[in-house]
Design a protein around this motif. Sequence first.
Motif, PDB file in Angstrom:
ATOM      1  N   ALA A  17       0.885  -1.157   0.005  1.00  0.00           N
ATOM      2  CA  ALA A  17      -0.016   0.012  -0.113  1.00  0.00           C
ATOM      3  C   ALA A  17       0.946   1.418   0.102  1.00  0.00           C
ATOM      4  CB  ALA A  17      -0.828   0.039   1.241  1.00  0.00           C
ATOM      5  N   ALA A  18       2.023   1.243   0.758  1.00  0.00           N
ATOM      6  CA  ALA A  18       2.741   2.301   0.741  1.00  0.00           C
ATOM      7  C   ALA A  18       3.522   2.663  -0.642  1.00  0.00           C
ATOM      8  CB  ALA A  18       3.811   2.009   1.866  1.00  0.00           C
ATOM      9  N   GLU A  19       3.802   1.568  -1.170  1.00  0.00           N
ATOM     10  CA  GLU A  19       4.580   1.603  -2.563  1.00  0.00           C
ATOM     11  C   GLU A  19       3.443   2.250  -3.579  1.00  0.00           C
ATOM     12  OE1 GLU A  19       6.043  -2.264  -3.454  1.00  0.00           O
ATOM     13  OE2 GLU A  19       7.685  -2.040  -2.121  1.00  0.00           O
ATOM     14  N   ARG A  20       2.298   2.110  -3.390  1.00  0.00           N
ATOM     15  CA  ARG A  20       1.405   2.672  -4.471  1.00  0.00           C
ATOM     16  C   ARG A  20       1.159   3.878  -3.950  1.00  0.00           C
ATOM     17  NH1 ARG A  20      -1.277  -2.433  -2.879  1.00  0.00           N
ATOM     18  NH2 ARG A  20      -2.979  -1.326  -1.681  1.00  0.00           N
ATOM     19  N   VAL A  21       0.949   4.445  -2.807  1.00  0.00           N
ATOM     20  CA  VAL A  21       0.703   5.617  -2.459  1.00  0.00           C
ATOM     21  C   VAL A  21       2.237   6.505  -3.170  1.00  0.00           C
ATOM     22  CG1 VAL A  21       0.719   7.359  -0.873  1.00  0.00           C
ATOM     23  CG2 VAL A  21      -0.419   5.390  -0.638  1.00  0.00           C
ATOM     24  N   LEU A  22       3.345   6.109  -2.814  1.00  0.00           N
ATOM     25  CA  LEU A  22       4.595   6.510  -3.333  1.00  0.00           C
ATOM     26  C   LEU A  22       4.533   6.750  -4.892  1.00  0.00           C
ATOM     27  CD1 LEU A  22       7.900   4.957  -1.521  1.00  0.00           C
ATOM     28  CD2 LEU A  22       7.127   7.386  -1.820  1.00  0.00           C
ATOM     29  N   LEU A  23       4.208   5.694  -5.310  1.00  0.00           N
ATOM     30  CA  LEU A  23       4.179   5.864  -6.891  1.00  0.00           C
ATOM     31  C   LEU A  23       3.183   6.905  -7.449  1.00  0.00           C
ATOM     32  CD1 LEU A  23       4.714   2.062  -7.871  1.00  0.00           C
ATOM     33  CD2 LEU A  23       6.402   3.970  -8.083  1.00  0.00           C
ATOM     34  N   ARG A  24       2.130   6.882  -6.727  1.00  0.00           N
ATOM     35  CA  ARG A  24       1.142   7.773  -7.244  1.00  0.00           C
ATOM     36  C   ARG A  24       1.095   9.256  -6.803  1.00  0.00           C
ATOM     37  NH1 ARG A  24      -2.975   4.867  -4.976  1.00  0.00           N
ATOM     38  NH2 ARG A  24      -3.223   6.238  -3.201  1.00  0.00           N
ATOM     39  N   ALA A  25       1.567   9.445  -5.683  1.00  0.00           N
ATOM     40  CA  ALA A  25       1.346  10.725  -5.037  1.00  0.00           C
ATOM     41  C   ALA A  25       2.870  11.319  -4.550  1.00  0.00           C
ATOM     42  CB  ALA A  25       0.543  10.959  -4.129  1.00  0.00           C
ATOM     43  N   GLY A  26       3.719  10.520  -4.483  1.00  0.00           N
ATOM     44  CA  GLY A  26       5.016  10.968  -4.141  1.00  0.00           C
ATOM     45  C   GLY A  26       5.289  10.874  -2.515  1.00  0.00           C
ATOM     46  N   PRO A  27       6.683  11.125  -1.736  1.00  0.00           N
ATOM     47  CA  PRO A  27       7.077  10.919  -0.592  1.00  0.00           C
ATOM     48  C   PRO A  27       6.045  12.015   0.450  1.00  0.00           C
ATOM     49  CG  PRO A  27       8.883  11.135  -1.840  1.00  0.00           C
ATOM     50  CD  PRO A  27       7.746  11.521  -2.859  1.00  0.00           C
ATOM     51  N   ASN A  28       5.915  13.076  -0.079  1.00  0.00           N
ATOM     52  CA  ASN A  28       4.976  13.813   0.694  1.00  0.00           C
ATOM     53  C   ASN A  28       3.772  13.643   1.039  1.00  0.00           C
ATOM     54  OD1 ASN A  28       7.101  15.611   0.812  1.00  0.00           O
ATOM     55  ND2 ASN A  28       6.328  17.150  -0.841  1.00  0.00           N
ATOM     56  N   ALA A  29       3.142  12.614   0.312  1.00  0.00           N
ATOM     57  CA  ALA A  29       1.589  12.260   0.445  1.00  0.00           C
ATOM     58  C   ALA A  29       1.857  10.794   1.273  1.00  0.00           C
ATOM     59  CB  ALA A  29       1.098  11.809  -1.080  1.00  0.00           C
ATOM     60  N   LEU A  30       3.151  10.452   1.783  1.00  0.00           N
ATOM     61  CA  LEU A  30       3.203   9.258   2.259  1.00  0.00           C
ATOM     62  C   LEU A  30       2.974   9.454   3.968  1.00  0.00           C
ATOM     63  CD1 LEU A  30       3.296   6.323   1.752  1.00  0.00           C
ATOM     64  CD2 LEU A  30       6.025   6.229   2.189  1.00  0.00           C
ATOM     65  N   THR A  31       1.612   9.183   4.489  1.00  0.00           N
ATOM     66  CA  THR A  31       1.496   9.439   5.773  1.00  0.00           C
ATOM     67  C   THR A  31       0.859   7.822   6.375  1.00  0.00           C
ATOM     68  OG1 THR A  31      -0.872   9.990   5.483  1.00  0.00           O
ATOM     69  CG2 THR A  31       0.999  11.750   5.712  1.00  0.00           C
ATOM     70  N   SER A  32       0.821   7.834   7.754  1.00  0.00           N
ATOM     71  CA  SER A  32       0.080   6.368   8.223  1.00  0.00           C
ATOM     72  C   SER A  32      -1.272   6.274   7.767  1.00  0.00           C
ATOM     73  CB  SER A  32       0.256   6.235   9.772  1.00  0.00           C
ATOM     74  OG  SER A  32      -0.177   7.462  10.449  1.00  0.00           O
ATOM     75  N   ARG A  33      -1.931   7.665   7.837  1.00  0.00           N
ATOM     76  CA  ARG A  33      -3.287   7.456   7.431  1.00  0.00           C
ATOM     77  C   ARG A  33      -3.494   7.130   5.897  1.00  0.00           C
ATOM     78  NH1 ARG A  33      -7.533   5.937   9.485  1.00  0.00           N
ATOM     79  NH2 ARG A  33      -7.732   7.420  11.103  1.00  0.00           N
ATOM     80  N   ALA A  34      -2.545   7.781   4.895  1.00  0.00           N
ATOM     81  CA  ALA A  34      -2.740   7.337   3.525  1.00  0.00           C
ATOM     82  C   ALA A  34      -2.370   6.219   3.253  1.00  0.00           C
ATOM     83  CB  ALA A  34      -1.744   8.245   2.867  1.00  0.00           C
ATOM     84  N   VAL A  35      -1.401   5.221   4.093  1.00  0.00           N
ATOM     85  CA  VAL A  35      -1.183   3.866   3.952  1.00  0.00           C
ATOM     86  C   VAL A  35      -2.259   2.973   4.441  1.00  0.00           C
ATOM     87  CG1 VAL A  35       0.583   2.042   4.764  1.00  0.00           C
ATOM     88  CG2 VAL A  35       1.427   4.277   4.138  1.00  0.00           C
ATOM     89  N   THR A  36      -2.661   3.081   5.736  1.00  0.00           N
ATOM     90  CA  THR A  36      -3.996   2.335   6.072  1.00  0.00           C
ATOM     91  C   THR A  36      -5.037   2.512   5.169  1.00  0.00           C
ATOM     92  OG1 THR A  36      -4.481   4.115   7.817  1.00  0.00           O
ATOM     93  CG2 THR A  36      -2.976   2.069   8.283  1.00  0.00           C
ATOM     94  N   ASP A  37      -5.395   3.703   4.799  1.00  0.00           N
ATOM     95  CA  ASP A  37      -6.402   4.064   3.973  1.00  0.00           C
ATOM     96  C   ASP A  37      -6.379   3.267   2.720  1.00  0.00           C
ATOM     97  OD1 ASP A  37      -7.659   5.509   5.617  1.00  0.00           O
ATOM     98  OD2 ASP A  37      -7.267   7.517   4.632  1.00  0.00           O
TER      99      ASP A  37
END
Length: 206
Positions: A17-37
């Motif tokens: 999930a974290a990798e998908r967030v990273l690829l889609r929105a970059g490091p600044n978007a990577l939060t615990s809430r973003a990962v669990t969502d």
Amino acid sequence: MPTGVALRDPRRQLFAAAERVLLRAGPNALTSRAVTDEAGCAKGVLHRHFADFDDFLAALVLDRVARLDGQATALRAAADTGRGTVVGNLADALTDLFESVAVAVVGLVVSRDGLRARLRRTRPTGVPLLTDAADMLAAYLTAERDRGRLGPDADIPTLAPTLVGAAHLLFADRESAPPAPAEVRKVIAAVVAPVLTPVARDDFPV
């Protein structure tokens, strides 16, 4: 009322999930809430498996580093059997590395002070993943030198990080398509041309 869904393999699914967030929105978007969502689970799931979010991110980086083992094994087998060409093997390895989430992971390490501090506890020097990729290439180049496809005076401690840096620049910060295979091979050939022996030059004219 419980929220989220039960995860069969929480660590692996949270990493994905974290990798998908990273690829889609970059490091600044990577939060615990973003990962669990992204994983579709309650926020508490992450904190049951990791001390804090930097602990999770450090584990994510080291998991990505561990995946280099398979590439390292394949490269060593190529050197041992003479499979492929030096330039081709290097191009394939670096493309496999940087076409993945690795570029985003490097950006994550560079952008987060807390994560770098956590990683420094066990890795006091270098940039994780880039340093490990250079070590992988150094082992491969050493094997090719022993086999005779690189000259005996090849400066492998310089060549390996130079190749990683050059490939990273090709793949990083691109909004367009990744570089063409011919472009990657051209850069790699320029770096290793001075140390290729005649048999390797016959395999890949430079």
